[in-house]
Write a protein that holds these residues in place. Sequence first.
Motif, PDB file in Angstrom:
ATOM      1  N   ALA A  97       0.657  58.631 -23.381  1.00  0.00           N
ATOM      2  CA  ALA A  97      -0.023  59.894 -23.673  1.00  0.00           C
ATOM      3  C   ALA A  97      -0.892  60.333 -22.501  1.00  0.00           C
ATOM      4  O   ALA A  97      -0.995  61.527 -22.206  1.00  0.00           O
ATOM      5  N   LEU A  98      -1.512  59.378 -21.811  1.00  0.00           N
ATOM      6  CA  LEU A  98      -2.334  59.710 -20.649  1.00  0.00           C
ATOM      7  C   LEU A  98      -1.490  60.317 -19.539  1.00  0.00           C
ATOM      8  O   LEU A  98      -1.867  61.347 -18.944  1.00  0.00           O
ATOM      9  N   VAL A  99      -0.340  59.713 -19.245  1.00  0.00           N
ATOM     10  CA  VAL A  99       0.544  60.254 -18.208  1.00  0.00           C
ATOM     11  C   VAL A  99       1.045  61.634 -18.610  1.00  0.00           C
ATOM     12  O   VAL A  99       1.127  62.554 -17.785  1.00  0.00           O
ATOM     13  N   ARG A 100       1.374  61.797 -19.897  1.00  0.00           N
ATOM     14  CA  ARG A 100       1.852  63.094 -20.365  1.00  0.00           C
ATOM     15  C   ARG A 100       0.772  64.163 -20.232  1.00  0.00           C
ATOM     16  O   ARG A 100       1.029  65.291 -19.786  1.00  0.00           O
ATOM     17  N   GLU A 101      -0.476  63.818 -20.612  1.00  0.00           N
ATOM     18  CA  GLU A 101      -1.573  64.783 -20.501  1.00  0.00           C
ATOM     19  C   GLU A 101      -1.857  65.106 -19.043  1.00  0.00           C
ATOM     20  O   GLU A 101      -2.132  66.264 -18.693  1.00  0.00           O
ATOM     21  N   ALA A 102      -1.791  64.114 -18.164  1.00  0.00           N
ATOM     22  CA  ALA A 102      -1.979  64.379 -16.736  1.00  0.00           C
ATOM     23  C   ALA A 102      -0.885  65.297 -16.210  1.00  0.00           C
ATOM     24  O   ALA A 102      -1.134  66.165 -15.358  1.00  0.00           O
ATOM     25  N   MET A 154      -4.656  62.589  -8.526  1.00  0.00           N
ATOM     26  CA  MET A 154      -5.661  61.754  -9.173  1.00  0.00           C
ATOM     27  C   MET A 154      -6.592  62.589 -10.041  1.00  0.00           C
ATOM     28  O   MET A 154      -7.049  62.128 -11.090  1.00  0.00           O
ATOM     29  N   ALA A 155      -6.852  63.823  -9.635  1.00  0.00           N
ATOM     30  CA  ALA A 155      -7.706  64.696 -10.442  1.00  0.00           C
ATOM     31  C   ALA A 155      -7.092  64.967 -11.810  1.00  0.00           C
ATOM     32  O   ALA A 155      -7.815  65.147 -12.800  1.00  0.00           O
ATOM     33  N   ASP A 156      -5.772  65.004 -11.886  1.00  0.00           N
ATOM     34  CA  ASP A 156      -5.110  65.218 -13.174  1.00  0.00           C
ATOM     35  C   ASP A 156      -5.321  64.017 -14.094  1.00  0.00           C
ATOM     36  O   ASP A 156      -5.547  64.179 -15.299  1.00  0.00           O
ATOM     37  N   PHE A 157      -5.259  62.816 -13.541  1.00  0.00           N
ATOM     38  CA  PHE A 157      -5.530  61.624 -14.351  1.00  0.00           C
ATOM     39  C   PHE A 157      -6.988  61.603 -14.800  1.00  0.00           C
ATOM     40  O   PHE A 157      -7.297  61.239 -15.935  1.00  0.00           O
TER      41      PHE A 157
END
Length: 765
Positions: free
Chosen positions: A452-457, A475-478
């Motif tokens: 879910a974290l990768v998808r949201e990023a 990195m800002a997206d993560f």
Amino acid sequence: MAEPDLTLTASLRPAALDARRGVVRLHPEVLAALALRPGDPVRLAGRRVTAGIVAPAEPTASTALLYADDLLLGNLGLRDGGQVTVRRLPVIPARSVTLAGPVGIVAAVSPEMLRLALLGKVVTAGDDVSLLPQDVLPDAAVRGLVEAARRSLANTVGYAWTSTLLTVVAAEPEAGALVTMDTVVGWEHGRATRGSGPIGQDPNGRPAPAATRDDGQARVDRPAEAGAERASADLPAPEIVEPPAAPDVDELPGLRAQAEQLTELLDLGFHHREVLGRLNTTVSLGVLLTGPAGSGKSALVRAVAARVRARVRPLWAPEVAALSNDAAVRRLRETAEAVRADGPAVLLVTDVEALAPADEPGPVSTMFRQVVAETVRAGVAVVCTTGRPEAVDPTLRAPDLLSLRITVPLPDQPLRREQLTVLTRQVPLAEDVRLDEVAARTPGFVAADLAALVREAGVRAALRQKVAEAPTMAMADFTAALEVVRPTTMAASTLELASVALDDVGGLHEVKETLTESVLWPLTYPDTFARLGVTPPRGVLLYGPPGCGKTYLVTALAGSGRANVLSVKGAELLSKWVGESERAVRELFRRAREAAPTLVFLDEVDALAPVRGQATDGGTTDRVVAALLTELDGVEALRNVVVVGATNRPDRVDPALLRPGPLERLVYVPPPDGPARAEILGAASRNVPLAADVDLATLGVELDGFSAADCAALVREAALAAMRESLTAATVTAAHVAAARTRVRPSLDPAQLAALEAYAKRQAG
């Protein structure tokens, strides 16, 4: 006689607890005018016609407004507001509902689980719906089913289940149909819609197209239980959705040891029985697979089954437990007969605690044990999964039932790094992406949470680069995704983490140094303690007068230590029911172990663990103290978990908790002295425009007897004094501070302060 209707203005209700659940709220007078009761279905006509469940708004709400969330406004075609005509609908149970959704959701969510997520909602063909259960106005008979759906969706899908949107492709009847346990719910074969981006957008941030049907015919899945055959015979022939492709074991980092253990067992039981025969022995193929929700238990079973060339027949335990006893027994027998006829096969029972609860055994659990025993004896593997092994009937662990237990652990930092590598294998990452840092900032995350974290990023990256030819994930997206995605294991955490660190705490230098060594080091550097052969402290007790920053220190620890935080007030764990308080303590520490590294904060610990033998509550607090001692200093190790207690009455805490082992480090948080008060004033006024005539150092010396909370209150009152003088004031002057001092008085009790200082001297030797 026609139903009365009213035309109201649609108003967005973004922060409502019933958001995305198909609920509209009306003023109580409007409900009375339309002869509506809470929970009644209503027809809503805007630019589109849809339906919803009505609930009362606050008495202070406007009688001219209809309050709805953005999902319902989108179904009305009124995202920018507009007029809505409201009319009461008769209650018409839906015969069938067909939906389309993201490919991953279609693969993971069974029709039975999907039906429970929609239970109690009113659906219309062409609408968007969410997976969030309608728990605002649930019927008492289905409240348990709604809770089961919530847990199982989190277990199966991970964090994404809260934001995923589905499209109602077809419904029978087409408009205003209420989903019940008799509704035939299924996925449309071969159809998928947008992912879990913002409402009205696809995962790349572009406007999502309206749902369309390929052939105009509704396709539904095969009925899952006896009540479903009441659907009309003129419906199109059912079509089975193909099960998701089994993952490869190499795609499941961290589960290779468990996969190897399960592979050896199934391969021996399915393909090498002649060896067992020559040795005149047998093998039991019953397995209990335990692990946190979203850790990949079901994926592990599918991957191993594919490796040993066996079929998997899933069974969702809460759906069977929701049936009547006769229907549940019939369903179990039919499933067992079908799986025994499949050749090498695995019966996968998820959330088995619903069918075999430890505290409420009944005829269904007895039949389930019998079915498991018969199926295992027939040479079929039975794998039961659970995220709460303590809630499973212990008789299932008998040698002829689930004789083998395999545990899927919570991933540590190196394992999370490996999982992130697998999840981002096909993702174009920018050069500044540091997966090691992401792994360090995600304690408590399981595989589903990381996905879910990768998808949201990815959604954040797409929103930034809508017109880029070669978009990348930075990195800002993560970092932005980490502010939204929380670990499943921390869903019930009661402490909101603030962006504050120990450096932001004014004064208390010795206290901060002690807490760094006693709390942050064990959580951040467990390998160093192991290398030096030192057992880190299990707990710390903060004591001191009220308002001197004990809770704020814990908040700063949480912001500094990159650890999950579980916070509970002492009195919150106490219950008048026998055994419930001890159960709450065990559940608290079970969650802490699952989410490790974890900081457990026990505020007002003197109310939770007073001196034993002096209470008048029938022995409840005595049993709670015993439970705390068992958890903190018992046989089972408390790894990567540190407990911090806080109290202003340390003399009332049971001495057994204060000896070496449980809360072995006692840290006195004294009232601030002059320089410390100046630092606190500076921290509290960091965002306050102070005039040049405000001398914080001198002010700190003058505020003798002020606690940290008093100093912060003084800064707030000075700002209010400036506002009273002029709402256009640009600075806070010394005159405003002087006016605030006439309103804010020191709150420290001299007698209590003297008693605490005497206690601290005794502890110091």
